[in-house]
Design a protein around this motif. Structure first.
Motif, mmCIF file in Angstrom:
data_model
loop_
_atom_site.group_PDB
_atom_site.id
_atom_site.type_symbol
_atom_site.label_atom_id
_atom_site.label_comp_id
_atom_site.label_asym_id
_atom_site.label_seq_id
_atom_site.Cartn_x
_atom_site.Cartn_y
_atom_site.Cartn_z
ATOM 1 N N LYS A 204 0.634 -1.267 -0.137
ATOM 2 C CA LYS A 204 -0.281 0.163 0.367
ATOM 3 C C LYS A 204 0.924 1.201 -0.045
ATOM 4 C CE LYS A 204 -0.327 -0.633 5.101
ATOM 5 N NZ LYS A 204 -1.163 -1.009 6.237
ATOM 6 N N ALA A 205 0.331 2.468 -0.805
ATOM 7 C CA ALA A 205 0.932 3.267 -0.425
ATOM 8 C C ALA A 205 0.178 4.988 -0.485
ATOM 9 C CB ALA A 205 1.861 3.323 -1.209
ATOM 10 N N ILE A 206 0.140 5.920 -0.576
ATOM 11 C CA ILE A 206 -0.329 7.245 -0.372
ATOM 12 C C ILE A 206 0.955 8.271 -1.246
ATOM 13 C CG2 ILE A 206 -1.190 9.438 0.056
ATOM 14 C CD1 ILE A 206 -2.184 8.162 3.117
ATOM 15 N N LEU A 207 0.254 8.560 -2.734
ATOM 16 C CA LEU A 207 0.583 8.929 -4.113
ATOM 17 C C LEU A 207 0.357 10.408 -3.841
ATOM 18 C CD1 LEU A 207 2.341 9.840 -5.894
ATOM 19 C CD2 LEU A 207 0.756 9.366 -7.285
ATOM 20 N N VAL A 208 0.885 11.234 -3.586
ATOM 21 C CA VAL A 208 0.910 13.094 -3.093
ATOM 22 C C VAL A 208 0.817 13.511 -4.474
ATOM 23 C CG1 VAL A 208 0.618 15.161 -1.978
ATOM 24 C CG2 VAL A 208 1.076 12.960 -1.096
ATOM 25 N N ILE A 209 -0.160 14.100 -5.422
ATOM 26 C CA ILE A 209 0.701 14.674 -7.008
ATOM 27 C C ILE A 209 -0.004 16.676 -5.439
ATOM 28 C CG2 ILE A 209 -0.138 15.422 -8.904
ATOM 29 C CD1 ILE A 209 -1.227 12.281 -9.243
ATOM 30 N N ILE A 238 4.791 13.658 -5.716
ATOM 31 C CA ILE A 238 4.867 13.998 -7.460
ATOM 32 C C ILE A 238 4.645 15.718 -7.259
ATOM 33 C CG2 ILE A 238 4.282 13.902 -9.928
ATOM 34 C CD1 ILE A 238 3.736 11.448 -9.769
ATOM 35 N N SER A 239 5.787 16.539 -7.211
ATOM 36 C CA SER A 239 5.873 17.655 -7.390
ATOM 37 C C SER A 239 5.598 18.583 -8.837
ATOM 38 C CB SER A 239 7.403 18.418 -6.583
ATOM 39 O OG SER A 239 6.877 19.834 -6.178
ATOM 40 N N ILE A 240 4.203 19.370 -8.454
ATOM 41 C CA ILE A 240 4.169 19.992 -9.395
ATOM 42 C C ILE A 240 4.987 21.318 -9.472
ATOM 43 C CG2 ILE A 240 1.852 18.811 -10.062
ATOM 44 C CD1 ILE A 240 0.191 21.294 -9.041
ATOM 45 N N LEU A 241 4.580 22.155 -10.460
ATOM 46 C CA LEU A 241 4.894 23.396 -10.480
ATOM 47 C C LEU A 241 6.159 24.234 -10.387
ATOM 48 C CD1 LEU A 241 1.736 25.843 -9.255
ATOM 49 C CD2 LEU A 241 2.105 24.796 -11.056
ATOM 50 N N GLN A 242 7.338 22.945 -11.105
ATOM 51 C CA GLN A 242 8.796 23.317 -11.111
ATOM 52 C C GLN A 242 8.980 23.890 -11.837
ATOM 53 O OE1 GLN A 242 10.970 21.795 -8.751
ATOM 54 N NE2 GLN A 242 9.292 21.112 -7.495
ATOM 55 N N PHE A 283 11.015 15.586 -8.215
ATOM 56 C CA PHE A 283 10.915 16.824 -8.976
ATOM 57 C C PHE A 283 10.705 16.751 -9.974
ATOM 58 C CE2 PHE A 283 11.952 16.347 -4.535
ATOM 59 C CZ PHE A 283 10.791 16.705 -3.567
ATOM 60 N N PRO A 284 9.357 16.342 -10.883
ATOM 61 C CA PRO A 284 10.016 16.633 -12.760
ATOM 62 C C PRO A 284 10.055 18.203 -12.628
ATOM 63 C CG PRO A 284 7.790 16.291 -11.857
ATOM 64 C CD PRO A 284 8.488 15.911 -10.734
ATOM 65 N N ARG A 285 11.178 18.663 -13.569
ATOM 66 C CA ARG A 285 11.148 20.283 -14.224
ATOM 67 C C ARG A 285 10.768 20.381 -15.305
ATOM 68 N NH1 ARG A 285 14.007 22.805 -9.989
ATOM 69 N NH2 ARG A 285 14.700 24.435 -11.837
ATOM 70 N N PHE A 286 10.312 19.330 -15.834
ATOM 71 C CA PHE A 286 10.096 19.441 -16.940
ATOM 72 C C PHE A 286 9.606 18.189 -17.688
ATOM 73 C CE2 PHE A 286 14.360 20.726 -17.302
ATOM 74 C CZ PHE A 286 14.917 21.773 -17.872
ATOM 75 N N TYR A 287 8.363 18.342 -18.696
ATOM 76 C CA TYR A 287 7.008 17.436 -18.799
ATOM 77 C C TYR A 287 7.784 15.600 -19.357
ATOM 78 C CZ TYR A 287 3.557 21.579 -18.377
ATOM 79 O OH TYR A 287 3.175 22.652 -17.976
ATOM 80 N N GLY A 288 9.041 16.470 -19.912
ATOM 81 C CA GLY A 288 9.209 14.628 -20.560
ATOM 82 C C GLY A 288 9.846 14.403 -19.833
#
Length: 362
Positions: A204-209, A238-242, A283-288
Motif C-alpha cells: 500500500k502507499a499514498i501518492l501525493v500529487i 510528485i511535485s508540480i509547478l517546478q 520533482f520533475p522540472r520538464f513535462y518530458g
C-alpha cells in the motif's frame, strides 16, 4: 499519456569474473464542468483471501516485517540481491532475519491530489499539469491494483473509494474541473488517509500529487511527521509547478523570493515524509520527465524485498524503534555494487524508519 512497462536491472551474480561480495546492475532498456457532488465515505473491505506474496508491516511481541527497495544511481530497482547481503538493525542492534522474499504483488494506492483555487484554477498551467500527472500514473496501474481518488483543498474529499475498477477512478478524475477553496491543507490530508490505510494489508502507499505547500492545516509539521511514522504507510510525492517556479525565480522582487522560500520548505517537507515512511519524492522540472517518473514510481511500488525478524528488544513500552537496513558483504563491510563495466555505482536503500513497539495494555 504513455504507460510504460519496464524491466529492472539484473545482477550478474553468476558471472565467474565477479567476486562473491559484488553485484552488478545492468542498465534498463528504454522503455465539462460539474456541480459539487456528495462526498463518498471511505470503507475499504479486505478481500477474503489475501495473496501469500503480499507482505505487511506489523509489529507485535515477536515479529517485525519491513519492505525494502534498493535503487541504483539512475533510480532503477536492483533485483536478485541474496538474503545474506541484507542486515537489519533495530536501534543500532543487528537482528537475525527470519523471513525474506522478493516479488511483485497488487498494490493498494491512494492518489491524494491537490485541487485548490490557488494553483489549479480552471485551464491554468497548474490545472493541466495536475491532470497530466494524475491521468499518467492512473493509466499505468494493473488490473488487480486497488486505487482511490482523493482530493484536498481546505478539506479532504474522497471522490472514489478503493477499487480495482479503474472506470470508477476515471469517473472521479472527470470531476476535477472547477476547484473550490484556495487553501491546500496537505498535512491534514496525508495524516487522514494514512490513518484510514494503516490497517490495510498487502502493499500500500499514498501518492501525493501537488505543490506540497500547506496553508491551513490543524497539524504542524512535527506532529504530521510523527503520525505518518506511526501509520507506516509509504508516502510518494510528485511535485508540480517546478517549471513555473523556474520561471518565477528570474523575476525580481521580494514577493518572488518569499514565494520561492515557501516552495523550498514544501519540497523539504515532502522529502522528509517520503524518506521516513519508505517512499520517494519526485520533482520533475520538464513535462518530458514524467514518463520516466511514472516508470520509477511503478517500479518502486511493485518491486520490493520483504524482510522479517524477531526483535531482540521485547519490551512492550510503546516507544519508537528505529530501523536501518544495510547491504553488506561476507566480511560485514558495505556491499559494492558495480555496473556491467565493473565500475562501482552509488545505490540507495529505501525502507521505513521504524515502528512503535506495542504497549502492555494492547
Amino acid at each position: 499519456m504513455i504507460a510504460s512497462s519496464i524491466c529492472g536491472p539484473t545482477l550478474s551474480a553468476q558471472d565467474p569474473q565477479q567476486s562473491p561480495s559484488e553485484t552488478v546492475a545492468k542498465p534498463k532498456k528504454p522503455a465539462a464542468d460539474e456541480p459539487d457532488q456528495q462526498k463518498i465515505p471511505s470503507q475499504y473491505k479486505r478481500p477474503k483471501e489475501a495473496a501469500e506474496d503480499q507482505p505487511t508491516f506489523r509489529s507485535d511481541a515477536t515479529t517485525v516485517s519491513v519492505e525494502v527497495a534498493v535503487l541504483d544511481d539512475k533510480g532503477h530497482f536492483i533485483p536478485k540481491i541474496p538474503r545474506a547481503n541484507f542486515r537489519v538493525l533495530e536501534d543500532n542492534v543487528p537482528q537475525q532475519l527470519t523471513g525474506f522474499g522478493l516479488g511483485e504483488a497488487p498494490i493498494t494506492i491512494c492518489m491524494l491530489i491537490e485541487f485548490s483555487g490557488r494553483y489549479q484554477a480552471y485551464w491554468s498551467s497548474g490545472w493541466r499539469e495536475t491532470l497530466m500527472a494524475s491521468y499518467g500514473f492512473l493509466q499505468g496501474l494493473k488490473e488487480d491494483d486497488n486505487v482511490a481518488i482523493v482530493t484536498y483543498d481546505m478539506r479532504t474529499t474522497i471522490l472514489s473509494d478503493f477499487s480495482p475498477d479503474k472506470s470508477k477512478a476515471q469517473e472521479a478524475m472527470a470531476r476535477l474541473r472547477i476547484p473550490g477553496f484556495s487553501e491546500s491543507n496537505v498535512f491534514d490530508a496525508m495524516t487522514d488517509m494514512a490513518d484510514r490505510m494503516q490497517n490495510i494489508e498487502g502493499r500500500k502507499a499514498i501518492l501525493v500529487i501537488g505543490t506540497g505547500l500547506d496553508t491551513f492545516s490543524k497539524l504542524t509539521f512535527d506532529k504530521t511527521r510523527k503520525k505518518l511514522q506511526e501509520a507506516a504507510v509509504p508516502i510518494y510525492t510528485i511535485s508540480i509547478l517546478q517549471i513555473a517556479r523556474m520561471m518565477a525565480e528570474t523575476r525580481p522582487g521580494m514577493s518572488a523570493q518569499i514565494q520561492n522560500m515557501d516552495f523550498l520548505q514544501a519540497d523539504n517537507a515532502m522529502k522528509t515524509f517520503a524518506k521516513e515512511t519508505g517512499g520517494q519524492a519526485y520533482f520533475p522540472r520538464f513535462y518530458g520527465e514524467y514518463p520516466s517518473v511514472f516508470q520509477q514510481l511503478t517500479e518502486a511500488l511493485r518491486n520490493q524485498y520483504s524482510l522479517s525478524y524477531h526483535p531482540t528488544n521485547l519490551a512492550r513500552d510503546g516507544k519508537f524503534r528505529h530501523i536501518k537496513v544495510e547491504l553488506i558483504n561476507p566480511e560485514g563491510e558495505p556491499l559494492r555494487i558495480s555496473n556491467e563495466k565493473g565500475k562501482a555505482i552509488k545505490y540507495q536503500i529505501i525502507a521505513k524508519a521504524g515502528y512503535d513497539a506495542p504497549r502492555e495494555v494492547e
